[in-house]
Design an enzyme around this catalytic site. Sequence first.
Site, PDB file in Angstrom:
ATOM      1  N   HIS A  56       0.982  -1.162  -0.052  1.00 27.00           N
ATOM      2  CA  HIS A  56      -0.049  -0.003   0.109  1.00 27.00           C
ATOM      3  C   HIS A  56       0.849   1.273   0.022  1.00 27.00           C
ATOM      4  CE1 HIS A  56       0.778  -0.226   4.223  1.00 27.00           C
ATOM      5  NE2 HIS A  56       0.462   0.646   4.701  1.00 27.00           N
ATOM      6  N   HIS A  58       1.597   3.899   1.962  1.00 21.14           N
ATOM      7  CA  HIS A  58       2.160   4.639   3.151  1.00 21.14           C
ATOM      8  C   HIS A  58       3.714   4.679   3.028  1.00 21.14           C
ATOM      9  CE1 HIS A  58      -1.705   4.262   5.746  1.00 21.14           C
ATOM     10  NE2 HIS A  58      -1.756   5.379   4.841  1.00 21.14           N
ATOM     11  N   ASP A  60       6.343   4.594   4.793  1.00 21.84           N
ATOM     12  CA  ASP A  60       7.163   3.643   5.461  1.00 21.84           C
ATOM     13  C   ASP A  60       7.143   2.253   4.917  1.00 21.84           C
ATOM     14  OD1 ASP A  60       4.300   3.422   6.429  1.00 21.84           O
ATOM     15  OD2 ASP A  60       4.900   2.093   7.961  1.00 21.84           O
ATOM     16  N   HIS A  61       6.501   2.289   3.913  1.00 23.35           N
ATOM     17  CA  HIS A  61       6.369   0.898   2.927  1.00 23.35           C
ATOM     18  C   HIS A  61       6.854   1.243   1.607  1.00 23.35           C
ATOM     19  CE1 HIS A  61       3.519  -1.037   5.666  1.00 23.35           C
ATOM     20  NE2 HIS A  61       3.579   0.243   6.056  1.00 23.35           N
ATOM     21  N   HIS A 112      -7.336  -0.111   5.866  1.00 21.04           N
ATOM     22  CA  HIS A 112      -6.279   0.569   6.174  1.00 21.04           C
ATOM     23  C   HIS A 112      -6.018   1.489   5.089  1.00 21.04           C
ATOM     24  CE1 HIS A 112      -2.637   1.613   8.080  1.00 21.04           C
ATOM     25  NE2 HIS A 112      -1.941   1.363   6.991  1.00 21.04           N
ATOM     26  N   ASP A 134      -0.235  -3.769   6.406  1.00 25.44           N
ATOM     27  CA  ASP A 134      -0.599  -3.038   7.580  1.00 25.44           C
ATOM     28  C   ASP A 134      -2.157  -3.573   7.787  1.00 25.44           C
ATOM     29  OD1 ASP A 134       1.699  -1.910   8.023  1.00 25.44           O
ATOM     30  OD2 ASP A 134       1.039   0.075   7.918  1.00 25.44           O
ATOM     31  N   HIS A 172       4.603  -4.476  10.759  1.00 23.55           N
ATOM     32  CA  HIS A 172       5.270  -3.810  12.068  1.00 23.55           C
ATOM     33  C   HIS A 172       5.150  -4.653  13.188  1.00 23.55           C
ATOM     34  CE1 HIS A 172       4.842   0.397  10.743  1.00 23.55           C
ATOM     35  NE2 HIS A 172       3.937  -0.306   9.774  1.00 23.55           N
TER      36      HIS A 172
HETATM   37 ZN    ZN Z   1       3.098   0.795   7.878  1.00 24.92          ZN
HETATM   38 FE    FE Z   2       0.362   1.656   6.708  1.00 28.05          FE
END
Ligand code: ZN
Ligand code: FE
Length: 260
Positions: A56, A58, A60-61, A112, A134, A172
């Site tokens: 996805h 975001h 941090d990915h 999410h 996530d 995570h």
């Molecule tokens: Zn994440």
């Molecule tokens: Fe996320």
Amino acid sequence: MPLVIHTIPAFEDNYLWLFHQADKRAAFVVDPGDAQPVINCLKAHDLELAGILITHHHPDHTGGIKALLANHNVPVYGPDSVNIPQINHRLYEGDSINLAGNNFSVLEIPGHTLDHIAYTTSPEGESPLVFCGDTLFTAGCGRIFEGSAEQMYQSLQKLAALPDATRIYCAHEYTLSNLAFATTVEPSSQALKNKVAADEKKRELGQPTVPSTLAIERETNPFLRCHLPSLALAASQHTDRKLNDPVEVMREIRLWKDTF
Ligand code: ZN
Ligand code: FE
């Protein structure tokens, strides 16, 4: 040949996953939020980056995609999302891609984010696995940022339909705080007590608690248990309204967790 999966910790609590066939150097990274830890892992194990998988949009990915592409001309697989322009292999529900000698099926799991997908495979002679980003966490689920509770519920149901032995590779290390919440919801659960003890020990030793398995999640993850009377009761007591519908129960438990 077995599928080898390396755990790459990044940022505060992210896990990036790097996998390859045991006898091959071609490696695929899932959700490279950061490039340097991936480069370090490739180097340490003498691997060659062969592709990037995204769950996805975001940061941090996805934050490391650019830097990885600067030095590696590899395909980038991911959802059909305007937020991730670097993806050149757009994937949809039911698509299948062959990576590292294994067929991965794509599941669309919005909630999410609206663009969230998962990758699942059954390596020969090993238990199945899923990279679920996530959406489903050990003992928890992602926050509902873009989708509805109904969408998140259906997405979790889709993941819950995988075999019991499926290894859950989420993105995570949230397990201990998720377990603290799960214990508040189901205080008398022996399965939760056992899992808390086992996972606290792992964290003390600096080990990841991920992957979990679907069988364990069914016993301990409140978000996979919303169809059960004990969960309906806990959610009803928390909100002071009689809840029966599993989607309503999940919505309430997710709201409860948001402020826990
Ligand atoms: Zn994440
Ligand atoms: Fe996320």
